[in-house]
Design a protein around this motif. Sequence first.
Motif, PDB file in Angstrom:
ATOM      1  N   ALA A  40     -26.840   0.177  11.781  1.00 15.38           N
ATOM      2  CA  ALA A  40     -26.968  -0.286  10.399  1.00 15.38           C
ATOM      3  C   ALA A  40     -26.098   0.548   9.460  1.00 15.38           C
ATOM      4  CB  ALA A  40     -28.423  -0.231   9.961  1.00 15.38           C
ATOM      5  N   HIS A  41     -26.035   1.845   9.702  1.00 17.86           N
ATOM      6  CA  HIS A  41     -25.223   2.732   8.866  1.00 17.86           C
ATOM      7  C   HIS A  41     -23.763   2.282   8.830  1.00 17.86           C
ATOM      8  CE1 HIS A  41     -23.496   6.486   7.274  1.00 17.86           C
ATOM      9  NE2 HIS A  41     -22.652   6.430   8.285  1.00 17.86           N
ATOM     10  N   TYR A  42     -23.265   1.821   9.961  1.00 17.06           N
ATOM     11  CA  TYR A  42     -21.860   1.405  10.029  1.00 17.06           C
ATOM     12  C   TYR A  42     -21.640  -0.035   9.565  1.00 17.06           C
ATOM     13  CZ  TYR A  42     -20.794   5.740  12.489  1.00 17.06           C
ATOM     14  OH  TYR A  42     -20.633   7.068  12.818  1.00 17.06           O
ATOM     15  N   GLY A  43     -22.681  -0.682   9.066  1.00 18.18           N
ATOM     16  CA  GLY A  43     -22.519  -1.977   8.420  1.00 18.18           C
ATOM     17  C   GLY A  43     -22.480  -3.173   9.332  1.00 18.18           C
ATOM     18  N   HIS A  44     -23.005  -3.047  10.540  1.00 17.02           N
ATOM     19  CA  HIS A  44     -22.977  -4.172  11.480  1.00 17.02           C
ATOM     20  C   HIS A  44     -24.168  -5.108  11.330  1.00 17.02           C
ATOM     21  CE1 HIS A  44     -19.607  -2.236  13.385  1.00 17.02           C
ATOM     22  NE2 HIS A  44     -20.325  -1.170  13.679  1.00 17.02           N
ATOM     23  N   GLY A  45     -25.170  -4.705  10.576  1.00 12.97           N
ATOM     24  CA  GLY A  45     -26.377  -5.508  10.410  1.00 12.97           C
ATOM     25  C   GLY A  45     -27.564  -4.600  10.201  1.00 12.97           C
ATOM     26  N   THR A  46     -28.747  -5.159  10.247  1.00 13.68           N
ATOM     27  CA  THR A  46     -29.954  -4.359  10.116  1.00 13.68           C
ATOM     28  C   THR A  46     -30.231  -3.644  11.434  1.00 13.68           C
ATOM     29  OG1 THR A  46     -31.420  -6.111  10.898  1.00 13.68           O
ATOM     30  CG2 THR A  46     -30.870  -6.099   8.531  1.00 13.68           C
ATOM     31  N   PRO A  47     -31.086  -2.614  11.409  1.00  7.44           N
ATOM     32  CA  PRO A  47     -31.441  -1.955  12.667  1.00  7.44           C
ATOM     33  C   PRO A  47     -32.006  -2.928  13.699  1.00  7.44           C
ATOM     34  CG  PRO A  47     -32.167  -0.618  10.817  1.00  7.44           C
ATOM     35  CD  PRO A  47     -31.677  -1.915  10.243  1.00  7.44           C
ATOM     36  N   GLU A  48     -32.750  -3.923  13.230  1.00  3.86           N
ATOM     37  CA  GLU A  48     -33.365  -4.893  14.141  1.00  3.86           C
ATOM     38  C   GLU A  48     -32.342  -5.814  14.797  1.00  3.86           C
ATOM     39  OE1 GLU A  48     -36.078  -3.155  11.403  1.00  3.86           O
ATOM     40  OE2 GLU A  48     -34.306  -4.391  10.957  1.00  3.86           O
ATOM     41  N   GLN A  49     -31.140  -5.884  14.219  1.00  2.00           N
ATOM     42  CA  GLN A  49     -30.102  -6.768  14.757  1.00  2.00           C
ATOM     43  C   GLN A  49     -29.178  -6.067  15.754  1.00  2.00           C
ATOM     44  OE1 GLN A  49     -28.573  -7.981  10.909  1.00  2.00           O
ATOM     45  NE2 GLN A  49     -29.527 -10.002  11.106  1.00  2.00           N
ATOM     46  N   ALA A  50     -29.392  -4.794  15.987  1.00  2.44           N
ATOM     47  CA  ALA A  50     -28.590  -4.074  16.971  1.00  2.44           C
ATOM     48  C   ALA A  50     -28.823  -4.652  18.365  1.00  2.44           C
ATOM     49  CB  ALA A  50     -28.938  -2.590  16.930  1.00  2.44           C
ATOM     50  N   ILE A  51     -27.819  -4.555  19.215  1.00  2.00           N
ATOM     51  CA  ILE A  51     -27.844  -5.179  20.539  1.00  2.00           C
ATOM     52  C   ILE A  51     -28.317  -4.166  21.579  1.00  2.00           C
ATOM     53  CG2 ILE A  51     -26.517  -6.448  22.251  1.00  2.00           C
ATOM     54  CD1 ILE A  51     -26.733  -7.844  19.550  1.00  2.00           C
TER      55      ILE A  51
ATOM     56  N   TYR B 209     -42.561  -1.294  22.085  1.00  2.00           N
ATOM     57  CA  TYR B 209     -42.103   0.082  21.952  1.00  2.00           C
ATOM     58  C   TYR B 209     -40.703   0.170  21.345  1.00  2.00           C
ATOM     59  CZ  TYR B 209     -45.635   0.444  25.675  1.00  2.00           C
ATOM     60  OH  TYR B 209     -46.776   0.336  26.431  1.00  2.00           O
ATOM     61  N   PHE B 210     -39.804  -0.713  21.804  1.00  2.00           N
ATOM     62  CA  PHE B 210     -38.391  -0.560  21.512  1.00  2.00           C
ATOM     63  C   PHE B 210     -37.860  -1.564  20.493  1.00  2.00           C
ATOM     64  CE2 PHE B 210     -38.937   0.560  26.120  1.00  2.00           C
ATOM     65  CZ  PHE B 210     -38.885   1.932  25.945  1.00  2.00           C
ATOM     66  N   GLY B 211     -38.670  -2.527  20.084  1.00  4.34           N
ATOM     67  CA  GLY B 211     -38.210  -3.583  19.201  1.00  4.34           C
ATOM     68  C   GLY B 211     -37.655  -4.745  20.011  1.00  4.34           C
ATOM     69  N   ASP B 212     -37.359  -5.844  19.325  1.00  4.31           N
ATOM     70  CA  ASP B 212     -36.786  -7.006  20.006  1.00  4.31           C
ATOM     71  C   ASP B 212     -35.411  -6.653  20.555  1.00  4.31           C
ATOM     72  OD1 ASP B 212     -38.786  -9.220  19.426  1.00  4.31           O
ATOM     73  OD2 ASP B 212     -38.423  -8.418  17.420  1.00  4.31           O
ATOM     74  N   TYR B 213     -35.151  -7.108  21.766  1.00  2.00           N
ATOM     75  CA  TYR B 213     -33.904  -6.731  22.416  1.00  2.00           C
ATOM     76  C   TYR B 213     -33.313  -7.929  23.139  1.00  2.00           C
ATOM     77  CZ  TYR B 213     -36.899  -5.993  26.590  1.00  2.00           C
ATOM     78  OH  TYR B 213     -37.779  -6.139  27.636  1.00  2.00           O
ATOM     79  N   GLN B 214     -32.138  -7.746  23.751  1.00  2.00           N
ATOM     80  CA  GLN B 214     -31.356  -8.892  24.216  1.00  2.00           C
ATOM     81  C   GLN B 214     -31.218  -9.021  25.733  1.00  2.00           C
ATOM     82  OE1 GLN B 214     -30.483  -7.014  21.518  1.00  2.00           O
ATOM     83  NE2 GLN B 214     -30.771  -8.639  20.014  1.00  2.00           N
ATOM     84  N   ARG B 215     -31.372  -7.940  26.463  1.00  2.00           N
ATOM     85  CA  ARG B 215     -31.141  -8.016  27.910  1.00  2.00           C
ATOM     86  C   ARG B 215     -32.151  -7.151  28.645  1.00  2.00           C
ATOM     87  NH1 ARG B 215     -25.207  -7.213  30.553  1.00  2.00           N
ATOM     88  NH2 ARG B 215     -25.022  -9.326  29.700  1.00  2.00           N
ATOM     89  N   GLN B 216     -32.784  -7.749  29.665  1.00  3.21           N
ATOM     90  CA  GLN B 216     -33.722  -7.024  30.518  1.00  3.21           C
ATOM     91  C   GLN B 216     -33.216  -7.052  31.958  1.00  3.21           C
ATOM     92  OE1 GLN B 216     -36.785  -5.239  29.953  1.00  3.21           O
ATOM     93  NE2 GLN B 216     -36.166  -4.681  32.029  1.00  3.21           N
ATOM     94  N   MET B 217     -32.949  -5.865  32.496  1.00  2.33           N
ATOM     95  CA  MET B 217     -32.469  -5.728  33.859  1.00  2.33           C
ATOM     96  C   MET B 217     -33.524  -5.031  34.705  1.00  2.33           C
ATOM     97  SD  MET B 217     -29.446  -7.080  33.630  1.00  2.33           S
ATOM     98  CE  MET B 217     -28.521  -6.528  35.059  1.00  2.33           C
TER      99      MET B 217
END
Length: 371
Positions: free
Chosen positions: A221-232, A295-303
């Motif tokens: 979020a600091h670098y302007g890519h989106g909100t913390p929740e939108q991180a990949i 625990y970790f928030g919504d995320y995009q990939r589970q391996m």
Amino acid sequence: MQFGIFTVGDLTIDPTTGSIPTENEKLKALVTIAKKVEDIGGDVFAVGEHHDSGFVPPSISTLHAFIAAQTERLILSTSIAHITTNDPVKLAEDYATLQHLSDGRVDLVLGRGNTAQVYPWFGKDPSKGVELTIENYQLLRRLWDEDVVDWEGKFRTALQGFTSIPRPLDGVSPFVWHGSIRTPEVAEIAAYYGDGYFANNIFWPKEHYIRLINFYRQRYAHYGHGTPEQAIVGLGGQFFMRKNSQDAINEFRPYFDNAPVYGHGPSLEDFQAQTPLTVGSPQEVIEKTLAFADYFGDYQRQMFLIDHAGLPLKTVLEQLDLLGEILPTLRAEFDARRPADVPDAPTHAARVAARDAKVAAEAAEKEGVTA
């Protein structure tokens, strides 16, 4: 949400039979597992780079090219590829080539590597791991993003007017995740570039990964890519399933007790309580996996790691059949809870579409200003 399997391609003795696969058998088994992942509806197959004895995948792009020719939609990834000891020029060439051959079905998890003895085998100093990570990734990024590169750094010869070939498919480079189990600097690199962050999430308690993932989200979020929740974010995990929970525990215990990494240490029950490992019924695997987002928030990939500790191929394929049975439930539950503003997992097609939409929007804005 993407679901998949990751492997380190270890050659581990089966404690119940005393047998150990040959290198040929293990490599062929990895191909069989990858094809099975696609058959059950999985999305990703990832292989970790290893060069020491006891493992078989030092050349991941070669293995993935072979698998790509026998699959249709499976995303081929790494878990991890060494950004420290591989030359960035060769990484750029190999994975752009694989990207073309697989029609975009490739991404990378990059990391330092966790075995110091590998560094001198490739002429590198293990004490410079973080510096190598930063410099090599900066160069890799430029080799994909720029048609002609002039570059000078500390750890390799300078480049003048250099063009890496082939150029990325459709002008969009493979998506990069940065994997780490202990290094905040790696999370910082991922955040700076707006890349993904992959938390191995196998051997450590959740509190360890919560700190790293939250740090990455804040810096993203600091670098302007989106909100913390939108991180990949991507996560690892482990399971062993049988229809009956006690059957799973009884069958897996000798493998756990003799595994090279955690064997002869904590009990199976203690390890399950303290880490993401789930040994039990399909419902128990569903419940523990769904709890990761708490625990970790919504995320995009589970391996998931399932072919370790000496488990025979037959058993691994049975585990994949069981995973296939619970995947629809996992997908539905994760999709239902994900807020609308949390992005889906990145794919090549989606990234090309996003790039094209951005170009069209910028062109329309420019036309409006000049009209």
